[in-house]
Each structure stands twice: as C-alpha cells, then as structure tokens.
Scaffold this active site. Sequence first.
Site, PDB file in Angstrom:
ATOM      1  N   GLY A 270       1.428 -18.231   9.673  1.00 63.11           N
ATOM      2  CA  GLY A 270       2.170 -17.769  10.830  1.00 63.11           C
ATOM      3  C   GLY A 270       1.228 -17.730  12.181  1.00 63.11           C
ATOM      4  CG  MET A 272      -6.430 -17.430  12.723  1.00 64.35           C
ATOM      5  SD  MET A 272      -6.468 -16.009  11.340  1.00 64.35           S
ATOM      6  CE  MET A 272      -8.158 -15.251  11.767  1.00 64.35           C
ATOM      7  CD  GLU A 307      -1.594 -12.927  13.976  1.00 63.13           C
ATOM      8  OE1 GLU A 307      -2.772 -12.689  13.764  1.00 63.13           O
ATOM      9  OE2 GLU A 307      -0.784 -13.217  13.155  1.00 63.13           O
ATOM     10  CG  HIS A 310      -4.987  -8.560  13.342  1.00 56.60           C
ATOM     11  ND1 HIS A 310      -5.283  -7.904  12.220  1.00 56.60           N
ATOM     12  CD2 HIS A 310      -3.950  -9.661  12.680  1.00 56.60           C
ATOM     13  CE1 HIS A 310      -4.883  -8.147  10.990  1.00 56.60           C
ATOM     14  NE2 HIS A 310      -3.959  -9.116  11.394  1.00 56.60           N
TER      15      HIS A 310
END
Length: 883
Positions: A270, A272, A307, A310
């Site tokens: 999806g 990164m 993301e 993250h």
Amino acid sequence: MRDASPQTTYLKDYTVPDYLIHKVALHFVLDEERTEVTARLTLSRNPASLSMSAALVLAGENLTLQRIILNDGEELAAADYVQAADSLTIYNVPQQQPFVLTIENTINPKINTALEGLYLSNGMLCTQCEAEGFRKITYFLDRPDVMATFTTTLVGDKSRYPVLLSNGNKIAHGELEANRHWVTWEDPFTKPCYLFALVAGQLECIEDHFTTQSGRDISLQIFVEPQDVDKCAHAMQSLQNAMRWDEAVYGCEYDLDLYMIVAVSHFNMGAMENKGLNVFNTKFVLARPDTATDSDYEHIEGVIAHEYFHNWTGNRITCRDWFQLSLKEGFTVFRDQEFTGDRTSKAVKRIEDVTMLRTRQFAEDAGPLAHPIRPEAYIEINNFYTVTIYEKGAEVVRMLHTLLGAERFRKGSDLYFARHDGQAVTCEDFVKAMEAANGVGLVQFRRWYSQAGTPVLTVSRRYDSQAQTLTLSISQECPPTPGQAVKEPLHIPVKVGLIYPDGTIAPCQLQGSADSAEEVILALTEAAQDFVFTGLSSEPAVSVLRGFSAPVKLVMERSLTELAFLLSHDSDTFNRWEAGQQLIGQAITGLIADVQNNRELRLDPIIIEAFRQVLAQPWEDLSYFSLLLSLPSETYLAEQMPVIDVVAIHTAREFVKLTLAEQLQNALQTLYLNNHRDESGCFDAGAIGRRRIKNTCLNYLCALDDPALKNWAHQQFKTAKNMTDQMAALTVMVNNPHYARRQCLAEFYQQWQHEALVIDKWFALQAASPAPDTFATVQALMAHPAFDLGTPNRIRALIGAFSQANPLHFHAANGQGYQFLADQIIALNTLNPQVASRMISALTSWRRYDAGRQALMTAQLERIMSTEAISKDVYEIASKSLA
Ligand SMILES: [Zn+2]
C-alpha cells in the site's frame, strides 16, 4: 532463486549485531540500466557483541561489486574478502575503531521486476527497502537494529530526472557537465536501512504547510506524475488532519522541516513510511470525486495517516528484529483505526474493521499458516506482512487500551516514547512501558503475543428471580494451530451491558462490588469463570463483547426473537449491528441446509419484520443505517460452515436478498429516491451517508426482475457526477442480468481508459461478478491490452479479485479456477515472488472444502511446488499450505 534448502530464521537465535554502522554516506549516479552506488560506511565493533573477533558479514543481492576501500586507503585485494550470492565477508577488519569502509557497486533497476531495492516505474526510479530491499542496493548490515545517520547524494540527467529526492532535508545541490545535476540530502535522525528511500523522475509537486503545536513550520510536498496534479488535494488534507490528530491524541509532533509523499504506480504494497519521504501506491494518494469512490477517499486518509503515524511508532522507535513487526504495525494500525473513527463514524469504522478481521484473519488463524502476532520463525519475512501481524496486532493493542482505559494507555505510550526514542526495541518493551507507567502486571496478557489461533468464548446465563441475580458463565478455548497443540488461557476483556425487556438500560453491578455502571469490562483470565450481576428486578437481555472487545468467536445461544430485540434496543452500536447479522446469518444458515437438501426456500417472517423496523426508524448516521441493512458476505458465511459449499451459500444469500427486495420494495424505493441527489461527490459524512444508503437500496432493487428499476441503475450510471454512484450503478448492472450491461462496460472503459486506477476497478468488477460467463470474461481480460503482469495493482484487480472475491466461480467444481490461478502464480514466481506468494492464499484453505475440490486444489499446490526455480516466498506459503 531458491537455495538447495531454504533457510528458516528463528526468533530464539537472535543475537546482537557484531558491528554497528554509525554514519552512511551514499552517492548514486542514476541510470535505468546501470546505476553506480558508492557507500561510505563508518563502522565499529559492537561492544555488546560476544564475538569481538568476528568477521564483518554484509548482506547483498544482485549487486555487481566494483571495489572495496578501507579507511580511505588502498583497495582491498580479492584475497581480503569473500563474495557469495547473498553476502560479502571481510576478514581482516582494522583494529582502529571506528573505521571507514567504502564499497562501490552497480545495479540494474530496469530488470528489477520484483520491485524491491531500486526499480523503475513509468520511467521513474524509486526504492522499496522494507523488509530486506536495501541489500539489493548495496552491501550492508541489513537488519533493523543497525541504526545510522544517512547523507545521500543523487546525480542524474536533468531532463530524465529533474526531481531528485531522498530522506531528510535538502542541504546542497548543483549543476554538472553533460546536462546533469546533483542534490545532497541529510537525515539527522538515526534509522535502520529499511527506512531509506530515493526517488528520481519527472514529477510535479503540490505544496502546502503545517504549523506544529510548538510553532514550527513544516513544508508538505506531494509528488506525482504530471497528469495527476489535480488528484492530490485530498491526500494533502489527510496529511494535515493526521498531523493534528497525532499531536492532540498522542502528543507526537513531526520532527524534520519537510515531509514528502511520492505516488508510484508500480508498488507491491500500500505505502511505505520511509523517513521524511513516504512512497505510496498511487491508489492511496490520487483522488478526484469523478475518479475515486467514497471508500477510496476513506482509505487514502487512513493510509496517509498510518504512514505518518509511523514517524513515531516505527521510525523514531523501530523494531529490534522482524519478529517484532507487530510492535510497529499493530500499534500503528490501532492508531489509524482510531483516527479514521474520529474523522468519520466510530461505529461504521469498527464494524468494517471487525468484518475484515473475521473474514480474513480468523481464516488465517484457522488454517495451516496460523502464526502468533510475534512469530517464532520465518523463511521469507515478506510473507509475514499478514492480517495477523497487522489486524490482530491492532486488536491486541486495542485490548490494552480497553483494559487500561484511554488515560492510562496514554501514560503508557508517553513512557514508551520517552524510554525508547532512537532505539530498536521489542513487543516486550512496549508491554513493560504500559505496566511501568500504570503500576499494573500484564503477565498473562503477554500470551496474546506468543499464542496463535482464535479463542472461542462460550457464554451461558442463569437468572435467579428470587435473588435478582444474573450469572454469566464464560469459558474460553483455543483450538490447536500448527506447532502449538496446547493453548493456555488468555487474559480477555469482555465488555458487557444489560437491557431490560422494556428497552431501558439495566445497571451492571457485580457481586461484591459497590460500583454500578451502564456497562462493565469483565476480565476473563481462567478457562472458565462465573460472573454474578446483582440487583436486577427482571431478567435482562445480555449484550456481550460490546464493541468487539476481544478478537474471539462468541458462542451463545439466542433465539431469533432475542436477536430482533437487541437489533432494536442494544445501546452499543457494534452489538446492535451484530444482532442483526446474527439474526440474518442464522436464517441464511438454515436456508443453506434447505438448498443442500432440495427443500423449498422460505424466509422466516421475523427477519422481514426486523428489516422493516430498521427501515421505519429515523437514522442520523446513514452509513451505519446502510450497514444494518447489509447482508453478511459470502466469505463470512463460508467461515461459519464446517464444509464450505459455495453454491449453496450463493443461492441462499441471493434468495434472501430477492425476498427482502420483494417484501420491502416500497420502503427501499422511497429511501432510494429520498437520498438520490445529483451530487458531484464530496468527502463529508452527510453526502457519503446518502450515497451509501441509496446504493444499498439500488443493490436490493436491481435483484428484482423489473425493467423500470433496472432503468434506475442505467440512469444513475449515465448521469452520475461522482465515481461512487457511477461504480455502484455499474456493479449492480454487472452482477445482475441487465439489458445495458455490455454497453455500459464498454462506455466505462472508453471514458476512463487513461485513468489506471479507474481501469483497475473495471477489471475487478468483472472478475468478481457472479454472472455465468465470468470465467470466460476473466480469461479474455488476461489478453486485454490494458492487462499487465508487471503492475501489481492490475494483478490484484483481475487475478486477485477473481480468486479472493468470487468464491462462486473461483471454486467451480471442475477446477478451472484453481488451474487458472496456479498458472498465474507460476508465471509470477520469477517475475515478482512477493506478489505471487500473496496470490496463493486462495488455495491455502483447501481443507475447508469437499473431497473433490480438496483434490483439485492440492493438485495445483503441488504443481506450484514443482515449479522450476521456485522462489523462497512461494515455496514457504505453498509448502506450509500442504503441510
Ligand atoms: Zn505500517
């Protein structure tokens, strides 16, 4: 290519690295076929290593080594190192610490169809390094517990690569001879190499900014191919929303001055979370109301947020080793689920997440690939980016949140960030922070990390009218999974509410406790436990596992009448919906048996009445309303059967849909018309809800053999001003007999042939259709000029949709679907092993089918196993499926 015997990596074998890399200076001279890479590494022996004389072993694959230089001195002679297919070993490492090692090698991005390392996508060069792609760029200690600061210089042709991006902040740039230029990027934060990224190409940028809670101004940039600049506004808005939310809910602020997102059309996953430079599948960036559906919009916001989150849960604090993948993924999925719930509808988001968990993760947990959220062993780590690691991992974090409460959970996450910033840590460290911040013990809870399988909770009750007590007896049991025959009892939070027969809330007061509340969280820790509620003047209905408080299967005997009562009275939005699903599920299960025994089909009037009541009520959240009217999917129904009968499931479910449409036609028509507007599509809850409920009605109505209603779909297709409505209309026309089906499919292709993501929908829609000619259509589409085995999105749209979203045709009794899938997996095995191995999942559950299908499915798995040069990825999944 496959080794003689693929190596298994075990968690128990973890040791610290023998060397540390402190600084990395990378220099790339970019070219499609021959990119030159120079890596200047500052290393030292790791004082924590037990082996102070170990040789330096660097990982590397598909690299052409040019030369190695130590301490900026002389080139190493061939006798000073050993080069193997996947490593480079240097024996005589200098005594002086730290020391500098410079490696020069070349790579060929053009032939890299696996899309790991540096590869080509529509003329753009980009990287994917998680989990082990960096070793395809240069020799390195490619493991997450080696963290370094990176400085990256990119040199490229100015016309081909006008944009040159890498992690961190841009610190210098300049021009070179021969129409070339260069840019240097510096990332001041230490990171493991899996978070490295570079992108080079002809890209356009849209730019905005964000002011953080401490007043810093962050530049936000989204890079896309030139034709897509008008599809970035939603992604940008989503990023700003995510940044704001993370500050408010977790106190997490962004750290660099720049945050970049690049959309790439060839991408295995999806998106990164590379530090400061996220690389995204175009599917999760690009949206315009006429090209993207409401659910695309929601997914984009969710993935952008994921993301971004993250940056703290994954980048600032990363995983010690890949067995800890759920440390970053489980926690980050939980964070993005909560974010989306806050942004849209908490009730709807929870239902959608649980539906996905129960259809996909429960199936994984019940099959040959079952593994705990912290696995013990793997052959290919790419195979462990699973629904178990992600979705069940998120459920485990959610249970901690439920057990501790929001405030104490936040204390735990604050401590986790404070303790481990800049480190590579374990799931154990996360649980310890939760314990230490709150002075609690979570010893038994840790079993969720090591034990695979879905626990089954069996609940029975006893009301004592004299004592005015209700006793809930709850037992837990977890079936054995491969390698784990014996299961220990888990610590399970069970949220319970009670409802009196008049619909009012009954107080929850546990025996021996002075507290009384509207609902209570029972802590189930033993194999079987009784919980006694007191002070109940009459027998209440019991609402168990509210909000789906644990990832378990619930077994509780309940009559259709009781379920209908809960459907109208449960104050917990999840359980209210669940009651309706149980109600209709029980009815469909009965009908499946009738189909199998050639009995006449008849839908219990209680079901029709329950739906009628739902339709008669005023609902504020129209998305939730439409979920209440939706039938359980064929895949979910299949999971409930001991031996899956795809034909009976489809027949029974279609019968229910048709009967409800016949019986409730007037109400459905009114609801459709009341919510049908000529809207150009916008991402606000009101408009989304209207479209959703309207299209749910259309789906029922077009099951009827009524030309006037079929024309509604055709009209909606022709006049739709947004993709949600256009797609919904086309879907019902493709899934039901319809006079304009062929014509509209052709028109749709004509209209959208230059929009890859829309054409993916066109492929997927046809591949998932129950229409009798679907298999022939799928075969024909394989030869369509727009089909391409080199594009993962297209593979998922056609082959993925057919094998995973079309049980009726994929499981055709003659085995043609299985053979078709195996053919594609074999073709993909060498081209893109990661995507190939993901496609096998449709064959993995062969034990759930009848003997005839079992034989056909295993024959294809064996055929896959006998493929020449089978990849580690495919070998691991196929062999485990057969084991
Ligand atoms: Zn993630």
